[in-house]
Scaffold this active site. Structure first.
Site, PDB file in Angstrom:
ATOM      1  N   ARG A  25     134.311  66.788 -40.731  1.00  0.00           N
ATOM      2  CA  ARG A  25     133.276  66.933 -41.766  1.00  0.00           C
ATOM      3  C   ARG A  25     132.992  65.611 -42.470  1.00  0.00           C
ATOM      4  O   ARG A  25     132.642  65.586 -43.649  1.00  0.00           O
ATOM      5  CB  ARG A  25     133.642  68.015 -42.783  1.00  0.00           C
ATOM      6  CG  ARG A  25     133.686  69.400 -42.170  1.00  0.00           C
ATOM      7  CD  ARG A  25     133.721  70.487 -43.227  1.00  0.00           C
ATOM      8  NE  ARG A  25     133.829  71.793 -42.585  1.00  0.00           N
ATOM      9  CZ  ARG A  25     134.454  72.839 -43.099  1.00  0.00           C
ATOM     10  NH1 ARG A  25     135.039  72.753 -44.280  1.00  0.00           N
ATOM     11  NH2 ARG A  25     134.504  74.000 -42.465  1.00  0.00           N
ATOM     12  N   ARG A  29     129.077  66.970 -47.727  1.00  0.00           N
ATOM     13  CA  ARG A  29     128.696  67.129 -49.125  1.00  0.00           C
ATOM     14  C   ARG A  29     129.440  66.224 -50.101  1.00  0.00           C
ATOM     15  O   ARG A  29     129.081  66.158 -51.270  1.00  0.00           O
ATOM     16  CB  ARG A  29     128.910  68.591 -49.554  1.00  0.00           C
ATOM     17  CG  ARG A  29     127.943  69.544 -48.882  1.00  0.00           C
ATOM     18  CD  ARG A  29     128.284  70.979 -49.213  1.00  0.00           C
ATOM     19  NE  ARG A  29     129.516  71.401 -48.550  1.00  0.00           N
ATOM     20  CZ  ARG A  29     130.124  72.561 -48.788  1.00  0.00           C
ATOM     21  NH1 ARG A  29     129.627  73.387 -49.696  1.00  0.00           N
ATOM     22  NH2 ARG A  29     131.224  72.890 -48.143  1.00  0.00           N
ATOM     23  N   ARG A  38     120.050  66.107 -47.258  1.00  0.00           N
ATOM     24  CA  ARG A  38     120.036  67.575 -47.251  1.00  0.00           C
ATOM     25  C   ARG A  38     118.885  68.088 -48.115  1.00  0.00           C
ATOM     26  O   ARG A  38     118.169  69.020 -47.743  1.00  0.00           O
ATOM     27  CB  ARG A  38     121.387  68.092 -47.755  1.00  0.00           C
ATOM     28  CG  ARG A  38     121.427  69.550 -48.188  1.00  0.00           C
ATOM     29  CD  ARG A  38     121.558  70.507 -47.025  1.00  0.00           C
ATOM     30  NE  ARG A  38     121.566  71.878 -47.508  1.00  0.00           N
ATOM     31  CZ  ARG A  38     122.656  72.598 -47.738  1.00  0.00           C
ATOM     32  NH1 ARG A  38     123.849  72.069 -47.549  1.00  0.00           N
ATOM     33  NH2 ARG A  38     122.556  73.839 -48.152  1.00  0.00           N
ATOM     34  N   ASP A  75     126.580  72.958 -36.453  1.00  0.00           N
ATOM     35  CA  ASP A  75     127.430  74.020 -36.994  1.00  0.00           C
ATOM     36  C   ASP A  75     127.858  74.917 -35.850  1.00  0.00           C
ATOM     37  O   ASP A  75     127.098  75.116 -34.897  1.00  0.00           O
ATOM     38  CB  ASP A  75     126.661  74.832 -38.046  1.00  0.00           C
ATOM     39  CG  ASP A  75     127.579  75.756 -38.829  1.00  0.00           C
ATOM     40  OD1 ASP A  75     127.814  76.895 -38.367  1.00  0.00           O
ATOM     41  OD2 ASP A  75     128.092  75.348 -39.882  1.00  0.00           O
ATOM     42  N   TYR A 152     133.097  85.570 -36.655  1.00  0.00           N
ATOM     43  CA  TYR A 152     131.885  85.552 -37.482  1.00  0.00           C
ATOM     44  C   TYR A 152     130.843  86.543 -36.964  1.00  0.00           C
ATOM     45  O   TYR A 152     130.167  87.219 -37.747  1.00  0.00           O
ATOM     46  CB  TYR A 152     131.288  84.146 -37.523  1.00  0.00           C
ATOM     47  CG  TYR A 152     132.061  83.168 -38.356  1.00  0.00           C
ATOM     48  CD1 TYR A 152     131.864  83.074 -39.734  1.00  0.00           C
ATOM     49  CD2 TYR A 152     133.003  82.318 -37.782  1.00  0.00           C
ATOM     50  CE1 TYR A 152     132.575  82.161 -40.509  1.00  0.00           C
ATOM     51  CE2 TYR A 152     133.716  81.407 -38.555  1.00  0.00           C
ATOM     52  CZ  TYR A 152     133.500  81.336 -39.912  1.00  0.00           C
ATOM     53  OH  TYR A 152     134.218  80.442 -40.674  1.00  0.00           O
TER      54      TYR A 152
END
Length: 344
Positions: A25, A29, A38, A75, A152
């Site tokens: 990652r 963020r 973003r 992702d 998921y």
């Protein structure tokens, strides 16, 4: 020359005096430049599917830190979307998907041959990156492992214990295994296309492998990793594969030999000394600094980084975190970690 890239040398089994570094990652963020891009994209999925902007955020940590590898910004849930699942992100809560809990749900999924219609922008991102990355920087592609992706797709969201997936596995084994098989075949095609577009390494993220125990770990974590790796190696013999069965514990032992992966990524629930003795004996390992150090920093970050490098200094090692860097991390701590590895 490709062989001179440090990550590829480590993956080929070479022990380097200074191990190469990248971070899970690393485009994300915690970086102000990521937040700006973003915002420009509008939302997370729009960013993933915009090749120019996805390439930009992949390049940002390379410009800032000079990592030895860039990992494609995407992702793991793009593949389920390409297979026909509805996917959306809830701000502050994460992903949501339409669920696969019945045969009728499964029957609505698309065949593997149709996934590229959705995923072509991802391959374009890879092509852009191969043009724009520094020559010495390795480009890593990735996908989620079938078990993790299935958790998921079955639950429709992330769950703390993967209970819905375990329930379907126990109650309707045939449907569960059919879903895993579809994801496995889709993953093979998805990774192959990333390689054709320019990925030099691929990584299989099994984030929830640790909730599989005993025979289930063998059958639903280890075996799909072996099948995907074998298929990738058959098509692209020179492409290294990294496996990450997170929180596998003793399941890390022998994982490389059993699956054929070139490197085992380690979470930080196992010690570097233990992993050096039990996992690195079979080849390259990646990891395994706790991501919390990127938040707290200080001397503890430097000491732990150096201790991990020392523990793995007898064999091939890629420095990384034991999990992805978190949004509250301090970008300066990332530089401190890099300096601790590179001796500055």
């Amino acid at each position: 020359m490709a062989a001179a890239k440090t990550i590829l040398r480590s993956l080929a089994g070479e022990t380097l005096p200074t191990p190469p570094i990248w971070m899970m990652r690393q485009a994300g963020r915690y970086l102000p430049e990521y937040k700006a891009t973003r915002a420009q994209a509008g939302d997370f999925l729009s960013l993933c599917y915009n090749p120019e902007l996805a390439a930009e955020v992949t390049l940002q940590p390379i410009r800032r830190y000079g990592f030895d590898a860039a990992i494609l910004f995407a992702d793991i849930l793009l593949l389920p979307q390409a297979l026909g699942a509805d996917l959306w992100f809830v701000t502050g809560e994460g992903p949501r998907l339409s669920t696969i809990t019945t045969q009728a749900d499964f029957d609505k999924l698309k065949p593997v041959g149709e996934i590229d219609a959705v995923l072509n922008p991802i391959y374009e991102t890879v092509r852009i990156l191969r043009q724009e990355l520094p020559q010495e920087t390795t480009l890593i592609g990735f996908a989620g492992a079938p078990w993790t992706v299935a958790t998921y797709m079955i639950a429709g969201r992330g769950t703390p214990d993967q209970a819905p997936a375990h329930a379907l596995k126990d109650e309707n084994r045939e449907l569960f295994e059919a879903l895993l098989a579809r994801i496995t075949q889709g993953t093979i095609e998805y990774l192959s296309k990333q390689i054709e577009a320019g990925a030099e390494v691929v990584k299989i993220f099994d984030s929830w492998a640790g909730s599989l125990k005993g025979a289930d770990f063998q059958k639903y974590a280890l075996e799909p990793a072996r099948e995907i790796t074998a298929a990738i190696k058959a098509r692209h013999p020179d492409i290294p594969v990294i496996g990450f069965p997170r929180e596998a514990g003793d399941g890390y032992i022998g994982f490389a030999k059993a699956t054929g992966v070139d490197c085992v990524a380690l979470d930080n629930s196992v010690s570097a000394d233990w992993a050096a003795a039990n996992v690195q004996v079979d080849g390259c390992v990646q990891g395994n600094l706790a991501s919390s150090h990127m938040v707290t920093g200080g001397q503890a970050l430097i000491d732990e980084t150096r201790a991990i490098v020392k523990a793995f200094s007898g064999g091939p090692h890629i420095v990384n975190l034991g999990h992805g860097i978190t949004p509250d991390a301090d970008p300066d701590n990332v530089q401190r970690m890099i300096d601790a590895v590179r001796g500055q």
